[in-house]
Enzyme design. Structure first.
Site, PDB file in Angstrom:
ATOM      1  CE  LYS A 162      46.613  51.612  77.690  1.00  0.00           C
ATOM      2  NZ  LYS A 162      45.405  51.440  76.913  1.00  0.00           N
ATOM      3  CG  ASN A 208      33.726  57.288  71.064  1.00  0.00           C
ATOM      4  OD1 ASN A 208      33.470  58.498  71.082  1.00  0.00           O
ATOM      5  ND2 ASN A 208      34.889  56.820  70.682  1.00  0.00           N
TER       6      ASN A 208
HETATM    7  N1  LIG Z   1      34.501  60.521  69.243  1.00  0.00           N
HETATM    8  C1  LIG Z   1      35.518  60.385  68.387  1.00  0.00           C
HETATM    9  N2  LIG Z   1      35.582  61.165  67.288  1.00  0.00           N
HETATM   10  C2  LIG Z   1      36.586  61.054  66.394  1.00  0.00           C
HETATM   11  N3  LIG Z   1      37.586  60.190  66.515  1.00  0.00           N
HETATM   12  C3  LIG Z   1      37.588  59.381  67.591  1.00  0.00           C
HETATM   13  C4  LIG Z   1      36.561  59.437  68.578  1.00  0.00           C
HETATM   14  N4  LIG Z   1      36.827  58.504  69.522  1.00  0.00           N
HETATM   15  C5  LIG Z   1      37.970  57.905  69.145  1.00  0.00           C
HETATM   16  N5  LIG Z   1      38.433  58.426  67.989  1.00  0.00           N
HETATM   17  C6  LIG Z   1      39.668  58.047  67.273  1.00  0.00           C
HETATM   18  O1  LIG Z   1      39.669  56.650  67.102  1.00  0.00           O
HETATM   19  C7  LIG Z   1      40.948  56.108  67.377  1.00  0.00           C
HETATM   20  C8  LIG Z   1      40.819  55.098  68.523  1.00  0.00           C
HETATM   21  O2  LIG Z   1      40.413  55.797  69.698  1.00  0.00           O
HETATM   22  P1  LIG Z   1      41.085  55.498  71.095  1.00  0.00           P
HETATM   23  O3  LIG Z   1      42.567  55.571  70.961  1.00  0.00           O
HETATM   24  O4  LIG Z   1      40.435  56.355  72.118  1.00  0.00           O
HETATM   25  O5  LIG Z   1      40.639  53.954  71.260  1.00  0.00           O
HETATM   26  P2  LIG Z   1      41.087  52.942  72.410  1.00  0.00           P
HETATM   27  O6  LIG Z   1      39.909  52.097  72.709  1.00  0.00           O
HETATM   28  O7  LIG Z   1      41.705  53.684  73.520  1.00  0.00           O
HETATM   29  O8  LIG Z   1      42.189  52.075  71.651  1.00  0.00           O
HETATM   30  P3  LIG Z   1      43.288  51.085  72.322  1.00  0.00           P
HETATM   31  O9  LIG Z   1      42.598  49.763  72.470  1.00  0.00           O
HETATM   32  O10 LIG Z   1      44.369  51.082  71.279  1.00  0.00           O
HETATM   33  O11 LIG Z   1      43.729  51.688  73.621  1.00  0.00           O
HETATM   34  C9  LIG Z   1      41.863  57.283  67.688  1.00  0.00           C
HETATM   35  O12 LIG Z   1      42.539  57.658  66.523  1.00  0.00           O
HETATM   36  C10 LIG Z   1      40.902  58.375  68.112  1.00  0.00           C
HETATM   37  O13 LIG Z   1      41.422  59.653  67.835  1.00  0.00           O
HETATM   38 MG   LIG Z   2      43.669  53.566  74.319  1.00  0.00          MG
END
Ligand SMILES: Nc1ncnc2c1ncn2[C@@H]1O[C@H](COP(=O)(O)OP(=O)(O)OP(=O)(O)O)[C@@H](O)[C@H]1O
Ligand SMILES: [Mg+2]
Length: 237
Positions: free
Chosen positions: A37, A180
């Site tokens: 990361k 997703n």
């Molecule tokens: N398939 C899913 N089902 C339920 N909740 C989800 C799913 N995918 C993501 N989430 C929830 O949505 C939120 C955002 O997901 P995630 O942290 O993976 O996003 P990200 O793109 O990595 O965000 P960032 O830009 O902050 O790194 C989290 O709370 C995660 O638990």
């Molecule tokens: Mg993230």
């Protein structure tokens, strides 16, 4: 080493969840997997050291610990403020030197050489790492293939196609799109959005991940992510 950069159409779209799922799946298929990361904003302070919650989440879903055990390589830039990297860095009077990330990447390749290195971006492709160096510049520098995480609902055709078009214009290699958080069963609109994107872009759909009810950092839900990715036996990276 195959380098896969996980980006998204925006922040909060599910990059961490998708990175975790693929890291798990690749390990299950017998590959040596590293996860990086490069820039974590909103890092948390644990005993005076900044820490990446995204990395913790990903590692907790993996089947076994990744070989890369050095935080300075897997999370080289940790910033406290939950903002764009350039602003979070300026807030701490730091100017991010992208070479720090590229050097960490090269050390991982040299010292650990995993079969796959998954690299989770921050936000989307045009997020500033500095005021004149963007996330897509980093992808170019690392020569990584791209997984684009997208929503499947309203607005996604526009967001996803703009990102794919941008990747094409910059000659960045798209490995595939992961949709997703789809409804279960998948809705007519989500299905049609995915179909339209596949048609215009020439069939880049890698996987469709349903909404996992109650997903959070609670360890009880790690099994739920693994279960979803277990279904993608033939759809790896
Ligand atoms: N398939 C899913 N089902 C339920 N909740 C989800 C799913 N995918 C993501 N989430 C929830 O949505 C939120 C955002 O997901 P995630 O942290 O993976 O996003 P990200 O793109 O990595 O965000 P960032 O830009 O902050 O790194 C989290 O709370 C995660 O638990
Ligand atoms: Mg993230």
């Amino acid at each position: 080493m195959k380098s896969i950069f996980i980006t998204g159409t925006g922040t909060g779209v599910g990059k961490t969840v998708v990175t975790a799922g693929y890291a798990y799946l690749l390990q299950k298929n017998g590959y040596k997997v590293g996860v990086m990361k490069p820039v974590q904003t909103g890092a948390v302070d644990l005993n005076g050291n900044l820490h990446s919650m995204d990395m913790d989440f990903i590692e907790s879903v993996m089947l076994m610990p990744q070989a890369i055990d050095r935080p300075d390589l897997k999370t080289p830039i940790l910033l406290h403020l939950a903002a764009s990297p350039h602003l979070a860095a300026e807030n701490e009077s730091i100017k991010i030197d992208p070479h720090v990330i590229i050097n960490a990447y090269n050390s991982i390749r040299h010292d650990y050489n995993p079969d796959y290195l998954l690299i989770e971006g921050a936000g989307g492709l045009y997020v500033p790492i500095t005021r004149d160096y963007f996330m897509f510049n980093l992808i170019e520098a690392l020569h990584a293939q791209v997984i684009l995480v997208a929503d499947a609902g309203l607005g996604t055709i526009n967001h996803t196609m703009l990102s794919i078009d941008f990747l094409n214009k910059h000659a960045l290699q798209l490995n595939g799109v992961v949709f997703n958080r789809t409804s279960e069963p998948i809705s007519v609109m989500e299905k049609d959005n995915i179909k339209i994107i596949a048609n215009i872009s020439g069939g880049v759909v890698k996987a469709i991940i349903p909404l996992i009810n109650g997903l959070d950092v609670d360890s009880a839900k790690k099994g739920a992510i693994r279960k979803v990715f277990d279904k993608f036996r033939g759809v790896c990276l």
